[in-house]
Design an enzyme around this catalytic site. Structure first.
Site, mmCIF file in Angstrom:
data_model
loop_
_atom_site.group_PDB
_atom_site.id
_atom_site.type_symbol
_atom_site.label_atom_id
_atom_site.label_comp_id
_atom_site.label_asym_id
_atom_site.label_seq_id
_atom_site.Cartn_x
_atom_site.Cartn_y
_atom_site.Cartn_z
ATOM 1 N N ARG A 74 0.818 -1.210 0.000
ATOM 2 C CA ARG A 74 0.000 0.000 0.000
ATOM 3 C C ARG A 74 0.854 1.263 0.000
ATOM 4 N NH1 ARG A 74 -2.835 -0.840 4.468
ATOM 5 N NH2 ARG A 74 -1.629 0.607 5.760
ATOM 6 N N LYS A 123 -3.407 14.980 -15.282
ATOM 7 C CA LYS A 123 -3.356 15.960 -16.361
ATOM 8 C C LYS A 123 -2.021 15.884 -17.119
ATOM 9 C CE LYS A 123 -7.358 17.680 -14.894
ATOM 10 N NZ LYS A 123 -7.805 16.883 -13.736
ATOM 11 N N ASP A 147 -2.404 24.506 -5.398
ATOM 12 C CA ASP A 147 -2.716 23.594 -6.496
ATOM 13 C C ASP A 147 -1.903 24.066 -7.696
ATOM 14 O OD1 ASP A 147 -3.775 22.250 -8.722
ATOM 15 O OD2 ASP A 147 -5.752 22.096 -7.808
ATOM 16 N N TYR A 191 -10.925 25.352 -7.572
ATOM 17 C CA TYR A 191 -11.496 24.188 -8.259
ATOM 18 C C TYR A 191 -12.755 23.735 -7.512
ATOM 19 C CZ TYR A 191 -11.205 19.175 -9.732
ATOM 20 O OH TYR A 191 -11.437 17.905 -10.199
#
Length: 367
Positions: free
Chosen positions: A31, A183, A158, A84
């Protein structure tokens, strides 16, 4: 490198791995990632000047981990009003239900931000440029305000639009940088990924929060991001060139009212962008002269090279209608006409312009 269980040859090796499991670049259990994850984390951290980086499953997961690592019940955070929309929803839904209060500030008014700071403000959350309308915030000035306080206030940015290539967050004072690696870093629209980049001071708290939430990324998606990094610099150059070509053409049209792209010399944020940034990506906004929904629908439905979809950063061009007036609470969006968000992909710019030209023909015919 695929793994869930990490095998150790000796008790001593297992104990050492357990002692270091809070470090983002230490293999302990699947993990927490493998050497494949570490390769990506070390690379993006070096590119942006961070102390460390951590992979999470999406950009919104990166936002959640970054904020949750710094706030507790009773704390307060300030968020840019141009944020956002899913970040706003996270603050108003999840955080509010756990007793963390959010206020919003004018992205272009540092005095508004300063006036809204409280003793319990733990985070100032920024975007540069802002979502949909591309306001260019003065990140160094915001960081100076945050770090001059006696209280421990962190700045989270961001940085998805500029990527680690075009804005060096930590050199400008940022404490945590988040990316939707989906992105530009992945770059081919074929994997979901988030990245949280940290200063030395914030690394442990971010890693601990991600571990508590159980976030894990599959190695195949990480591989796709590593593949994307190999072409990131040349892709960004082409994205910027195409965006500038499209903006130049759009600026000459009578049916276009305004463009929102900090790399344009007449953009209100151009001076800050030129001072702090090393380049611009391919995402920008367009405001049209007033036209009804039928015209916008005809425009979008007729596009052939621009797809319609809620993402960006891949090799293909995209176009969506936007409604920034729906996502403001302390500032008012003074719109003249309908707005679009365009992503300039890697296609030939002349082909993209021809596609837009015929779409405007459909828009005008539908008036």
């Amino acid at each position: 490198m695929h793994a869930s269980t990490i095998l150790f040859d000796t008790v001593e090796e297992m104990e050492e791995a357990t002692r270091h499991r809070a470090h983002p670049n230490w293999v302990h259990y699947g993990r927490g990632g493998t050497q494949t994850h570490i390769a990506l984390q070390e690379t993006v951290a070096e590119l942006e000047g961070a102390h460390a980086a951590l992979c999470v499953p999406s950009g919104l997961a990166a936002v959640a981990v970054a904020i949750l690592s710094q706030v507790r019940q009773g704390d307060h955070l300030l968020v840019t009003d141009s944020v956002y929309a899913p970040t706003r929803a996270f603050c108003e839904g999840f955080l509010k239900s756990f007793g963390v209060e959010t206020d919003y500030y004018d992205p272009l008014d540092i005095e508004d931000l300063r006036a809204k700071l409280r003793p319990e403000t733990r985070v100032i959350y920024t975007e540069a440029p802002g979502s949909l309308t591309f306001e260019m915030q003065d990140i160094p000035a915001i960081c100076q305000v945050a770090h001059a306080r006696d209280t421990d206030t962190k700045v989270i940015l961001d940085n998805t639009w500029a990527t680690p290539m075009y804005f060096k967050s930590f050199a400008h004072g940022v404490d945590i940088s988040v990316h939707a690696g989906t992105k530009y870093i992945v770059g081919h629209s074929d994997a979901m990924l988030g990245l949280v980049l940290t200063s030395e001071e914030t690394t442990a708290s971010v890693h601990r929060q991600a571990n508590l939430l159980g976030y894990a990324c599959g190695p195949d998606d990480i591989y796709l991001a590593l593949r994307g990094l190999r072409t990131l610099s040349v892709r960004l150059e082409r994205h910027q060139q195409n965006a500038l070509a499209l903006c130049t053409w759009l600026a000459g049209r009578s049916d276009v009212s305004r463009l929102f792209y900090p790399a344009l010399p007449d953009d209100p944020g151009h001076a800050v962008w030129k001072r702090d940034f090393l380049g611009a990506s391919g995402l920008f906004g367009v405001e049209l002269e007033p036209v009804g929904k039928e015209g916008i629908t005809a425009f979008l439905n007729s596009l052939e090279l621009f797809g319609m979809g809620y993402s960006w950063g891949g090799y293909e061009s995209l176009a969506i209608p936007t409604h920034p007036e729906d996502y403001r609470t302390v500032t008012r969006w003074e719109g003249h006409g309908p707005t679009l968000r365009l992503h300039a992909g890697l296609e030939d710019p002349d082909d993209l312009i021809r596609d837009l030209e015929q779409a405007f023909g459909q828009l005008n015919a539908a008036k």
